[in-house]
Design a protein around this motif. Structure first.
Motif, PDB file in Angstrom:
ATOM      1  N   ALA A  50       3.398  -2.265 -10.631  1.00  0.00           N
ATOM      2  CA  ALA A  50       3.107  -0.850 -10.384  1.00  0.00           C
ATOM      3  C   ALA A  50       2.365  -0.737  -9.057  1.00  0.00           C
ATOM      4  O   ALA A  50       1.560  -1.606  -8.700  1.00  0.00           O
ATOM      5  CB  ALA A  50       2.251  -0.282 -11.513  1.00  0.00           C
ATOM      6  N   LEU A  51       2.654   0.340  -8.316  1.00  0.00           N
ATOM      7  CA  LEU A  51       1.984   0.589  -7.041  1.00  0.00           C
ATOM      8  C   LEU A  51       1.278   1.942  -7.095  1.00  0.00           C
ATOM      9  O   LEU A  51       1.853   2.969  -6.738  1.00  0.00           O
ATOM     10  CB  LEU A  51       3.002   0.579  -5.889  1.00  0.00           C
ATOM     11  CG  LEU A  51       3.765  -0.712  -5.650  1.00  0.00           C
ATOM     12  CD1 LEU A  51       4.761  -0.541  -4.518  1.00  0.00           C
ATOM     13  CD2 LEU A  51       2.815  -1.855  -5.359  1.00  0.00           C
ATOM     14  N   PRO A  52       0.020   1.958  -7.557  1.00  0.00           N
ATOM     15  CA  PRO A  52      -0.729   3.218  -7.592  1.00  0.00           C
ATOM     16  C   PRO A  52      -0.875   3.799  -6.183  1.00  0.00           C
ATOM     17  O   PRO A  52      -0.971   3.054  -5.204  1.00  0.00           O
ATOM     18  CB  PRO A  52      -2.089   2.817  -8.159  1.00  0.00           C
ATOM     19  CG  PRO A  52      -1.872   1.477  -8.786  1.00  0.00           C
ATOM     20  CD  PRO A  52      -0.765   0.831  -8.037  1.00  0.00           C
ATOM     21  N   LEU A  53      -0.881   5.109  -6.080  1.00  0.00           N
ATOM     22  CA  LEU A  53      -0.988   5.797  -4.800  1.00  0.00           C
ATOM     23  C   LEU A  53      -2.290   5.431  -4.079  1.00  0.00           C
ATOM     24  O   LEU A  53      -3.368   5.436  -4.682  1.00  0.00           O
ATOM     25  CB  LEU A  53      -0.924   7.315  -5.033  1.00  0.00           C
ATOM     26  CG  LEU A  53      -0.854   8.196  -3.788  1.00  0.00           C
ATOM     27  CD1 LEU A  53       0.384   7.867  -2.956  1.00  0.00           C
ATOM     28  CD2 LEU A  53      -0.834   9.658  -4.199  1.00  0.00           C
ATOM     29  N   ASN A  54      -2.163   5.086  -2.800  1.00  0.00           N
ATOM     30  CA  ASN A  54      -3.303   4.765  -1.916  1.00  0.00           C
ATOM     31  C   ASN A  54      -4.182   3.619  -2.416  1.00  0.00           C
ATOM     32  O   ASN A  54      -5.392   3.610  -2.174  1.00  0.00           O
ATOM     33  CB  ASN A  54      -4.155   6.015  -1.664  1.00  0.00           C
ATOM     34  CG  ASN A  54      -3.372   7.089  -0.935  1.00  0.00           C
ATOM     35  OD1 ASN A  54      -2.634   6.800   0.001  1.00  0.00           O
ATOM     36  ND2 ASN A  54      -3.500   8.313  -1.391  1.00  0.00           N
ATOM     37  N   GLU A  55      -3.571   2.658  -3.111  1.00  0.00           N
ATOM     38  CA  GLU A  55      -4.303   1.461  -3.537  1.00  0.00           C
ATOM     39  C   GLU A  55      -3.544   0.233  -3.055  1.00  0.00           C
ATOM     40  O   GLU A  55      -2.322   0.181  -3.152  1.00  0.00           O
ATOM     41  CB  GLU A  55      -4.418   1.400  -5.062  1.00  0.00           C
ATOM     42  CG  GLU A  55      -5.391   2.391  -5.639  1.00  0.00           C
ATOM     43  CD  GLU A  55      -5.546   2.209  -7.136  1.00  0.00           C
ATOM     44  OE1 GLU A  55      -5.430   1.074  -7.642  1.00  0.00           O
ATOM     45  OE2 GLU A  55      -5.784   3.220  -7.817  1.00  0.00           O
ATOM     46  N   LYS A  56      -4.283  -0.746  -2.553  1.00  0.00           N
ATOM     47  CA  LYS A  56      -3.649  -1.993  -2.124  1.00  0.00           C
ATOM     48  C   LYS A  56      -3.397  -2.867  -3.352  1.00  0.00           C
ATOM     49  O   LYS A  56      -4.276  -3.050  -4.181  1.00  0.00           O
ATOM     50  CB  LYS A  56      -4.537  -2.716  -1.120  1.00  0.00           C
ATOM     51  CG  LYS A  56      -4.619  -1.958   0.180  1.00  0.00           C
ATOM     52  CD  LYS A  56      -5.507  -2.645   1.189  1.00  0.00           C
ATOM     53  CE  LYS A  56      -5.521  -1.810   2.460  1.00  0.00           C
ATOM     54  NZ  LYS A  56      -6.566  -2.182   3.361  1.00  0.00           N
TER      55      LYS A  56
ATOM     56  N   ASN B 133       0.865  -1.178   0.000  1.00  0.00           N
ATOM     57  CA  ASN B 133       0.000   0.000   0.000  1.00  0.00           C
ATOM     58  C   ASN B 133       0.903   1.230   0.000  1.00  0.00           C
ATOM     59  O   ASN B 133       1.486   1.577   1.023  1.00  0.00           O
ATOM     60  CB  ASN B 133      -0.924  -0.009   1.221  1.00  0.00           C
ATOM     61  CG  ASN B 133      -1.930   1.115   1.172  1.00  0.00           C
ATOM     62  OD1 ASN B 133      -2.072   1.811   0.175  1.00  0.00           O
ATOM     63  ND2 ASN B 133      -2.641   1.309   2.266  1.00  0.00           N
ATOM     64  N   ARG B 134       1.029   1.877  -1.166  1.00  0.00           N
ATOM     65  CA  ARG B 134       1.887   3.069  -1.292  1.00  0.00           C
ATOM     66  C   ARG B 134       1.118   4.298  -0.848  1.00  0.00           C
ATOM     67  O   ARG B 134       0.076   4.641  -1.412  1.00  0.00           O
ATOM     68  CB  ARG B 134       2.367   3.241  -2.741  1.00  0.00           C
ATOM     69  CG  ARG B 134       3.298   4.447  -2.902  1.00  0.00           C
ATOM     70  CD  ARG B 134       3.957   4.478  -4.266  1.00  0.00           C
ATOM     71  NE  ARG B 134       3.030   4.732  -5.338  1.00  0.00           N
ATOM     72  CZ  ARG B 134       2.841   5.929  -5.907  1.00  0.00           C
ATOM     73  NH1 ARG B 134       3.493   6.989  -5.493  1.00  0.00           N
ATOM     74  NH2 ARG B 134       1.981   6.059  -6.898  1.00  0.00           N
TER      75      ARG B 134
END
Length: 92
Positions: free
Chosen positions: A57-63, A36-37
């Motif tokens: 990829a680690l989208p902002l505020n997504e698990k 969770n970024r």
């Protein structure tokens, strides 16, 4: 099947690095890391591991859930897209 079918799960917060930076799983049991970024830092937009064969990829505020191969015992590194921040998966 009972206990043996349960997936091992660890949660990692991505903010100024990986918190926690080391997670441990038992060999041979299905395992997942949920990233969770929470920082807008572009350096932490990706997480990858050659040893564990993922690049995510680690989208902002997504698990984001990543499956972890636990067939081999050992220590396996993962890192941000620029390899500045690192973490480790330990399989025992």
């Amino acid at each position: 099947m009972g206990l043996f079918s349960k997936t091992q799960t660890s949660k990692i917060k991505v903010d100024k690095g990986y918190q926690p930076s080391t997670v441990t799983f038992k060999q041979g049991k299905p395992a997942q890391i949920i990233f969770n970024r929470t920082t807008p830092s572009s350096c932490l937009e990706r997480v990858h591991s050659d040893a564990l064969k993922f690049d995510q990829a680690l989208p902002l505020n997504e698990k984001v859930t990543v499956d972890i191969d636990t067939s081999q015992v050992g220590e396996f590194e993962f890192a941000c897209g620029m390899d500045m921040f690192k973490g480790k998966v330990v399989v025992k």
